[in-house]
Design a protein around this motif. Structure first.
Motif, short mmCIF file in Angstrom:
data_model
loop_
_atom_site.label_atom_id
_atom_site.label_comp_id
_atom_site.label_asym_id
_atom_site.label_seq_id
_atom_site.Cartn_x
_atom_site.Cartn_y
_atom_site.Cartn_z
N UNK A 109 41.02 45.76 41.75
CA UNK A 109 40.13 44.78 41.13
C UNK A 109 38.95 45.48 40.46
N UNK A 110 38.43 46.50 41.10
CA UNK A 110 37.29 47.23 40.54
C UNK A 110 37.61 47.95 39.23
N UNK A 111 38.88 48.01 38.87
CA UNK A 111 39.27 48.60 37.59
C UNK A 111 39.02 47.64 36.42
N UNK A 112 38.76 46.37 36.73
CA UNK A 112 38.48 45.39 35.67
C UNK A 112 37.14 45.73 35.02
N UNK A 113 37.06 45.56 33.72
CA UNK A 113 35.83 45.92 33.01
C UNK A 113 34.77 44.82 33.07
N UNK A 114 35.16 43.58 33.27
CA UNK A 114 34.22 42.47 33.30
C UNK A 114 33.79 42.22 34.75
N UNK A 115 32.51 42.42 35.02
CA UNK A 115 31.98 42.27 36.37
C UNK A 115 32.13 40.84 36.90
N UNK A 116 32.17 39.86 36.00
CA UNK A 116 32.37 38.48 36.45
C UNK A 116 33.77 38.33 37.05
N UNK A 117 34.75 38.95 36.41
CA UNK A 117 36.11 38.91 36.93
C UNK A 117 36.19 39.57 38.30
N UNK A 118 35.54 40.72 38.40
CA UNK A 118 35.52 41.46 39.67
C UNK A 118 34.91 40.59 40.76
N UNK A 119 33.76 40.00 40.46
CA UNK A 119 33.07 39.16 41.45
C UNK A 119 33.90 37.98 41.90
N UNK A 120 34.52 37.31 40.96
CA UNK A 120 35.32 36.13 41.29
C UNK A 120 36.52 36.51 42.15
N UNK A 121 37.25 37.52 41.74
CA UNK A 121 38.46 37.91 42.49
C UNK A 121 38.12 38.44 43.89
N UNK A 122 37.08 39.24 43.98
CA UNK A 122 36.70 39.78 45.30
C UNK A 122 36.15 38.68 46.20
N UNK A 123 35.26 37.85 45.66
CA UNK A 123 34.69 36.79 46.50
C UNK A 123 35.75 35.82 47.00
N UNK A 124 36.65 35.41 46.12
CA UNK A 124 37.63 34.40 46.51
C UNK A 124 38.76 34.99 47.36
N UNK A 125 39.35 36.08 46.91
CA UNK A 125 40.55 36.59 47.58
C UNK A 125 40.25 37.59 48.70
#
Length: 161
Positions: A109-125
């Motif tokens: 997940x941390x390979x994603x360039x958009x920090x919003x995407x990272x935050x959403x995926x980590x927080x939810x999953x």
């Protein structure tokens, strides 16, 4: 090509029957991430069951002490203790696998360039927050979080493949 990973985060080997296997290279991103939440929830349910068994055993043991009579309940108590110990071992093993699986997913997940995407995926999953908690933590509208989530999954799918 990625290895097959079972829910315990261990490489799939012959003789690992009975465990559902997720092949990262052929599984879509949502199913891969959802398996982490599912395992987390399963462990919590088992832990609650373990706690309940321990409470029941404590009550049985205190009743036996009050009666001070040796009877066949001693064997039943030992069976209950054995079941509790087995369940503790199983939960510990599953927690170790979950930690490995979460670390692997977090690294991807941390390979994603958009920090919003990272935050959403980590927080939810990974952190198992609700959608409402994710939206509140990120100061975003819930519907916008859903849209970003969909986009994040599309980008994450490319990382998995």
């Amino acid at each position: 090509m990625a290895d097959s990973i079972d829910f315990l985060g261990v490489n799939n080997r012959p003789g690992a029957e009975g465990r559902e296997v997720i092949n990262i290279s052929t599984t879509n991103a949502k199913e891969y991430l959802k398996s982490i939440r599912t395992l987390d929830r399963t462990i919590k349910i088992k832990y609650e069951e373990l706690h309940s068994l321990q409470l029941n055993l404590t009550q049985i043991s205190s009743q036996a002490l009050n009666e001070r009579v040796q009877n066949s309940n001693t064997g039943d108590t030992m069976k209950a203790v054995d079941k509790i110990v087995d369940m503790q071992v199983e939960i510990r093993r599953e927690i170790c696998g979950l930690v490995n699986l979460k670390n692997e997913a977090r690294n991807k997940i941390n390979q994603l360039s958009d920090n919003r995407y990272v935050g959403i995926l980590i927080d939810y999953y990974i952190n198992c927050k609700t959608w409402e908690q994710v939206a509140e933590d990120m100061n975003l509208d819930l519907r916008w979080v859903y849209r970003l989530h969909g986009r994040a999954l599309q980008v994450f799918e490319k990382i998995l493949n």
